[in-house]
Motif scaffolding. Structure first.
Motif, PDB file in Angstrom:
ATOM      1  N   LEU A 122      30.031  40.270  34.154  1.00 12.79           N
ATOM      2  CA  LEU A 122      30.429  40.409  32.756  1.00 12.79           C
ATOM      3  C   LEU A 122      30.695  41.868  32.405  1.00 12.79           C
ATOM      4  O   LEU A 122      31.714  42.194  31.772  1.00 12.79           O
ATOM      5  CB  LEU A 122      29.333  39.845  31.850  1.00 12.79           C
ATOM      6  CG  LEU A 122      29.528  40.024  30.335  1.00 12.79           C
ATOM      7  CD1 LEU A 122      30.762  39.270  29.868  1.00 12.79           C
ATOM      8  CD2 LEU A 122      28.291  39.543  29.573  1.00 12.79           C
ATOM      9  N   ALA A 123      29.805  42.766  32.809  1.00  9.66           N
ATOM     10  CA  ALA A 123      29.971  44.191  32.505  1.00  9.66           C
ATOM     11  C   ALA A 123      31.228  44.744  33.171  1.00  9.66           C
ATOM     12  O   ALA A 123      31.990  45.511  32.550  1.00  9.66           O
ATOM     13  CB  ALA A 123      28.737  44.967  32.967  1.00  9.66           C
ATOM     14  N   LEU A 124      31.473  44.357  34.415  1.00  8.00           N
ATOM     15  CA  LEU A 124      32.635  44.863  35.145  1.00  8.00           C
ATOM     16  C   LEU A 124      33.931  44.364  34.526  1.00  8.00           C
ATOM     17  O   LEU A 124      34.839  45.158  34.227  1.00  8.00           O
ATOM     18  CB  LEU A 124      32.538  44.440  36.611  1.00  8.00           C
ATOM     19  CG  LEU A 124      33.689  44.871  37.532  1.00  8.00           C
ATOM     20  CD1 LEU A 124      33.795  46.389  37.558  1.00  8.00           C
ATOM     21  CD2 LEU A 124      33.462  44.326  38.942  1.00  8.00           C
ATOM     22  N   ALA A 125      34.036  43.061  34.321  1.00  7.55           N
ATOM     23  CA  ALA A 125      35.276  42.486  33.784  1.00  7.55           C
ATOM     24  C   ALA A 125      35.528  42.950  32.351  1.00  7.55           C
ATOM     25  O   ALA A 125      36.658  43.297  31.987  1.00  7.55           O
ATOM     26  CB  ALA A 125      35.214  40.961  33.851  1.00  7.55           C
ATOM     27  N   LEU A 126      34.482  42.976  31.531  1.00 10.29           N
ATOM     28  CA  LEU A 126      34.645  43.384  30.135  1.00 10.29           C
ATOM     29  C   LEU A 126      35.045  44.845  30.022  1.00 10.29           C
ATOM     30  O   LEU A 126      35.930  45.201  29.220  1.00 10.29           O
ATOM     31  CB  LEU A 126      33.347  43.125  29.366  1.00 10.29           C
ATOM     32  CG  LEU A 126      33.361  43.457  27.866  1.00 10.29           C
ATOM     33  CD1 LEU A 126      34.410  42.626  27.143  1.00 10.29           C
ATOM     34  CD2 LEU A 126      31.982  43.227  27.255  1.00 10.29           C
ATOM     35  N   SER A 127      34.426  45.709  30.805  1.00  9.76           N
ATOM     36  CA  SER A 127      34.747  47.138  30.748  1.00  9.76           C
ATOM     37  C   SER A 127      36.179  47.409  31.182  1.00  9.76           C
ATOM     38  O   SER A 127      36.906  48.181  30.543  1.00  9.76           O
ATOM     39  CB  SER A 127      33.777  47.929  31.626  1.00  9.76           C
ATOM     40  OG  SER A 127      32.447  47.763  31.185  1.00  9.76           O
ATOM     41  N   VAL A 128      36.602  46.781  32.270  1.00 14.59           N
ATOM     42  CA  VAL A 128      37.987  46.953  32.730  1.00 14.59           C
ATOM     43  C   VAL A 128      38.963  46.431  31.688  1.00 14.59           C
ATOM     44  O   VAL A 128      40.005  47.039  31.413  1.00 14.59           O
ATOM     45  CB  VAL A 128      38.195  46.250  34.087  1.00 14.59           C
ATOM     46  CG1 VAL A 128      39.669  46.275  34.488  1.00 14.59           C
ATOM     47  CG2 VAL A 128      37.357  46.908  35.169  1.00 14.59           C
ATOM     48  N   ASN A 129      38.628  45.288  31.082  1.00 16.88           N
ATOM     49  CA  ASN A 129      39.518  44.700  30.080  1.00 16.88           C
ATOM     50  C   ASN A 129      39.622  45.589  28.842  1.00 16.88           C
ATOM     51  O   ASN A 129      40.716  45.802  28.306  1.00 16.88           O
ATOM     52  CB  ASN A 129      38.997  43.318  29.697  1.00 16.88           C
ATOM     53  CG  ASN A 129      40.071  42.440  29.079  1.00 16.88           C
ATOM     54  OD1 ASN A 129      41.248  42.587  29.396  1.00 16.88           O
ATOM     55  ND2 ASN A 129      39.674  41.549  28.210  1.00 16.88           N
ATOM     56  N   LEU A 130      38.493  46.114  28.369  1.00 14.54           N
ATOM     57  CA  LEU A 130      38.514  47.005  27.206  1.00 14.54           C
ATOM     58  C   LEU A 130      39.278  48.297  27.507  1.00 14.54           C
ATOM     59  O   LEU A 130      40.003  48.812  26.647  1.00 14.54           O
ATOM     60  CB  LEU A 130      37.084  47.336  26.775  1.00 14.54           C
ATOM     61  CG  LEU A 130      36.283  46.194  26.153  1.00 14.54           C
ATOM     62  CD1 LEU A 130      34.843  46.624  25.889  1.00 14.54           C
ATOM     63  CD2 LEU A 130      36.933  45.706  24.862  1.00 14.54           C
ATOM     64  N   LEU A 131      39.123  48.791  28.730  1.00 16.27           N
ATOM     65  CA  LEU A 131      39.864  49.987  29.126  1.00 16.27           C
ATOM     66  C   LEU A 131      41.362  49.703  29.159  1.00 16.27           C
ATOM     67  O   LEU A 131      42.179  50.546  28.743  1.00 16.27           O
ATOM     68  CB  LEU A 131      39.375  50.459  30.500  1.00 16.27           C
ATOM     69  CG  LEU A 131      39.634  51.919  30.885  1.00 16.27           C
ATOM     70  CD1 LEU A 131      39.031  52.866  29.862  1.00 16.27           C
ATOM     71  CD2 LEU A 131      39.082  52.197  32.277  1.00 16.27           C
TER      72      LEU A 131
END
Length: 309
Positions: A287-296
């Motif tokens: 969740l942290a990896l996918a969400l951070s990449v998506n927000l970036l």
């Protein structure tokens, strides 16, 4: 040499792009999380307390040890607990992220190269080339990307000799996700190419006899890369999720090379028996990896959009 590097660094920090980045807390936090997770995955062999995929380092007596609690038999303690085989969950997450990131980055790179190439050809050459490429893209868009990936994965794995299936599973997974994700790159590049090929600099290159391939690569391609980079960033998050979905369904990474999706599938089997940590920590990492990449990627899209400046 050092002065040149310092000047370039100063210019980069003084740019509008850097200004927008440092004024966005979401972008800063997302970038830090992504950087930390990527570095943790790269240096997993040095950071991880054990190699979770080396049977010599495993002790079945450590199985199902809760986080931070000494094992009743061996007295060993693990930050995030252990799974049914006595593998340190923290170590499995670090090594699993390596597989997930490798598959995600490789699949997006493959989709980008394929999509940009076909988009340039469709937009610049036109005619039957454009019609065939775009009709194939339209047909593929009628199906969910995950179903297309599962179909391609099943076909590719079926034609792979049985003795090489586990060795080739990661590469087949990259191929499947990449082939299911090229369409959006092709459509964006085709639209931008249709606009750019009518510009004066392209017409001038045609008049002096430049080859079509040189015009596409040296003149048009640099001017259509901005939206491609934004799509690639967002697609990376989707590719990581797609890999996790396929692995969770049992058609992705093999058990000998488990990714985050495989770890979640393993943990799901023990959720209702009380070993919640086997599922929770890999899920939170994904969740942290996918969400951070998506927000970036969302921030990058807004930062490169001239209409918002």
């Amino acid at each position: 040499m050092n002065s040149t590097i310092g000047l370039r660094l100063r210019n980069a920090l003084d740019s509008d792009f850097a200004y927008l980045f440092f004024r966005s807390p979401v972008a800063i936090v997302s970038a830090i999380v992504v950087l930390v997770l990527i570095l943790a995955a790269i240096f997993a062999p040095l950071i991880a307390p054990q190699d979770p995929f080396n049977p010599v380092e495993l002790n079945l007596m450590n199985g199902f040890t809760p986080p931070g609690t000494p094992n009743a038999f061996t007295g060993e303690s693990f930050w995030l607990g252990t799974d049914d085989q006595g593998r340190d969950v923290f170590s499995t997450i670090l090594h699993g992220m390596r597989i997930s990131l490798f598959v995600g980055v490789s699949a997006v790179t493959f989709a980008l190269v394929l999509g940009v190439t076909l988009g340039l050809l469709a937009g610049y050459v036109g005619g039957w080339t454009d019609t065939i490429i775009m009709r194939v893209a339209d047909v593929q868009l009628t199906f969910p990307a995950i179903l297309v990936a599962m179909l391609i994965f099943g076909i590719a794995k079926g034609i792979t000799p049985v003795e090489y299936r586990d060795q080739m599973a990661i590469w087949v997974l990259i191929l499947a996700i990449g082939l299911s994700d090229w369409v959006q790159f092709a459509r964006v590049v085709r639209g931008a190419t249709l606009v750019e090929k009518g510009r004066e600099y392209v017409q001038a290159a045609q008049l002096i006899g430049r080859r079509p391939s040189a015009i596409m690569l040296r003149h048009i391609l640099p001017n259509v890369l901005s939206p491609v980079l934004v799509i690639a960033t967002i697609s990376l998050a989707l590719a990581i999720i797609a890999e996790a979905t396929l692995s969770f369904l049992g058609v992705g990474a093999p058990p000998t090379q488990p990714s985050l999706g495989t770890l979640i599938r393993i943990g799901q089997g023990f959720l209702f028996s009380g070993e919640w940590w086997i599922l929770l920590f890999p899920s939170l990492t994904l969740l942290a990896l996918a969400l951070s990449v998506n927000l970036l990627g969302d921030w990058l899209r807004d930062a490169l959009n001239p209409r918002l400046k």
